[in-house]
Design an enzyme around this catalytic site. Structure first.
Site, PDB file in Angstrom:
ATOM      1  N   GLU A  95       0.872  -1.180   0.000  1.00 44.09           N
ATOM      2  CA  GLU A  95       0.000   0.000   0.000  1.00 44.09           C
ATOM      3  C   GLU A  95       0.902   1.221   0.000  1.00 44.09           C
ATOM      4  O   GLU A  95       1.476   1.581   1.028  1.00 44.09           O
ATOM      5  CB  GLU A  95      -0.922  -0.016   1.225  1.00 44.09           C
ATOM      6  CG  GLU A  95      -1.865  -1.201   1.267  1.00 44.09           C
ATOM      7  CD  GLU A  95      -2.774  -1.290   0.053  1.00 44.09           C
ATOM      8  OE1 GLU A  95      -3.020  -0.248  -0.597  1.00 44.09           O
ATOM      9  OE2 GLU A  95      -3.235  -2.394  -0.262  1.00 44.09           O
ATOM     10  N   CYS A 133      -1.272   9.308   2.303  1.00 41.62           N
ATOM     11  CA  CYS A 133      -0.917   8.703   1.021  1.00 41.62           C
ATOM     12  C   CYS A 133      -1.930   9.048  -0.070  1.00 41.62           C
ATOM     13  O   CYS A 133      -1.600   9.055  -1.263  1.00 41.62           O
ATOM     14  CB  CYS A 133      -0.782   7.192   1.152  1.00 41.62           C
ATOM     15  SG  CYS A 133      -2.279   6.359   1.731  1.00 41.62           S
TER      16      CYS A 133
END
Length: 485
Positions: free
Chosen positions: A226, A260
């Protein structure tokens, strides 16, 4: 690693990490099959751990960041950890149910049966980052525990107080063979990523992910990555500019942009640029009329990251960009010990600027203009595939074109980041922004082995189909049927 004060869960050597992994795997094998009751118990203990000690997590994260909004921590780390755990508890029985599959004619009619059983893999390694350390530890644990696995966690060294607290609390709520923490710096992380886990999930930077993959490859460990990248925002001519800029400003300034999925840069129509910049300034000032003493606004995690962000701005300015600093109260950021930074909007950007090449991960927002939608789409497609893509507009045909012509991990339409909050949607990147996905059912399946089970009836199906010697007419008939063009 330090020897004077060993933090809870800290492994002093690769041998100790391997020993913990061996104990977890032995306990896992002895426990098989892992019942729904056992899985639900672990999920409930995880919920209890997070909720009971939410105040301590708020304090720990604020200490690690220099300052972090209490309300933000409660939303993005506590609530965002509890939601997936509760979602897993609610849906566990349905997820565990064997899945019946169809068979080729006439096998099913003759009594054959096929199904998939979702079996736990064993021990899952979790490498969690510093930006949302609680959520990005306990979020994956929802899928890991629901799938019936044990877990070893290597949290970030950049949030040492929070990491130590998680390790301490894990020891109070779980046996080490269920959930164990390994605390340390880059060398510990390197050794951890090379362990022979049954699955490994890493959340962090793309550059580090390459080393994680290399280390995991030595033991052929399946990996979920991820990552992040430069998530673009395409603002359409049909967009409500006031609404779009408020939502972008909210997403960009949450956690001081250290997300993110934060909007990394804006693509706006030529004639709308001024309106978009003013909208961002207005929205940011309304949410954060002051910054330095504002408890709602989070600090950049440390001086090194603050200096990196300032370096991006200095590079852009040196190459001709205009830096619009949103500082409503006119505060003096230069003469303070704080690592807080105001929102900086960067205009007149060019591709040779670092701000357009590197993931920003902070309150810096480049704005680039376009003439036609296809130009904006081509700009996005000329770069690495992003973790998130955001489209603002009311033109359904244009929205469809953007969705069809771009490839990203996920999309939020008319807002930013929100797709990650939907527990029933898979979350993950593609290419440099990630590999694999989790959350909800998809997380359960990521951390499970889909084991195929075929049951043959008493009938001699091989004989009936001519599939065993001596071959003859039945064989030729089967081959003729199956090999038809």
């Amino acid at each position: 690693m330090a020897t004077a004060a060993v933090l809870p869960g800290e492994a002093k050597s690769i041998e100790e990490m391997k020993a913990l992994l061996a104990r977890q795997r032995a306990a896992f094998m002895a426990e098989l099959p892992v019942t729904a009751a056992t899985r639900r118990d672990r999920l409930r203990r995880a919920v209890d751990l997070v909720l009971t000690h939410k105040g301590r997590f708020v304090q720990a994260l604020s200490e690690d960041f220099g300052h972090r909004s209490a309300e933000q921590t409660l939303m993005t780390d506590i609530m965002a950890s509890v939601k997936p755990l509760k979602h897993a508890i609610k849906h566990l029985d349905a997820w565990m149910r064997p899945e019946r599959r169809k068979l080729d004619f006439p096998l099913g009619l003759l009594g054959a049966r096929a199904r998939i059983e979702y079996q736990p893999k064993g021990v899952v390694g979790i490498i969690s980052p510093w930006n949302f350390p609680v959520n990005l530890t306990f979020g994956p644990l929802a899928g890991v525990f629901a799938a019936g696995n044990r877990a070893m966690v290597k949290p970030s060294e950049f949030t040492p107080v929070t990491s130590a607290l998680m390790a301490t609390l894990a020891g109070e709520y779980f046996d080490e063979t269920e959930l164990g923490f390994v605390i340390g710096g880059p060398e510990v992380g390197k050794a951890f990523s090379g362990l022979a886990f049954d699955h490994l999930i890493f959340t962090g930077a793309t550059g580090i992910a390459k080393h994680i993959l290399h280390a995991a490859a030595e033991n052929l460990v399946p990996v979920t990555l991820e990552l992040g990248g430069k998530s673009p925002v395409i603002v359409s001519r049909s967009a409500d500019i006031a609404q779009a800029t408020e939502r972008v400003a909210l997403g960009k300034m949450m956690n001081a942009g250290q997300i993110c999925l934060a909007p990394d840069y804006l693509l706006v129509p030529d004639e709308k640029e001024g309106e978009v910049v003013e909208g961002l300034k207005t929205a940011a000032a309304k949410m954060y009329p002051t910054l330095l003493a504002n408890d709602d606004y989070t600090s950049v995690v440390n001086a090194r990251h603050r200096d990196r962000l300032q370096g991006l701005l200095d590079d852009a300015a040196a190459k001709g960009a205009e830096i619009v600093t949103v500082n409503p109260a006119g505060e003096d950021f230069a003469n303070t010990n704080s690592n807080k930074m105001p929102l900086s909007i960067v205009r007149n950007v060019s591709d040779d600027m670092r701000v357009m090449q590197e993931e920003i991960f902070g309150p810096v927002l480049p704005v680039k203009t376009y003439r036609e939608t296809d130009e904006a789409v081509a700009f996005v497609n000329g770069r690495d595939r992003p973790l998130g893509l955001y489209y603002f507009g009311a033109d359904a045909a244009e929205e469809r074109r953007v969705l069809d012509r771009t490839v990203s991990g996920g999309v939020t339409v008319n807002d930013v980041i929100f797709h990650v909050t939907a527990e029933d949607l898979p979350f993950g990147g593609i290419g440099p922004s990630g590999m694999g996905s989790y959350h909800g059912l998809d997380g359960f399946r990521t951390f499970s082995h889909a084991k195929s089970v075929y049951r043959q009836p008493k009938l001699d199906l091989a004989g009936l189909a001519g599939l065993k010697p001596p071959y003859g007419k039945k064989t030729h008939a089967t081959l003729a049927r199956e090999l038809k063009p």
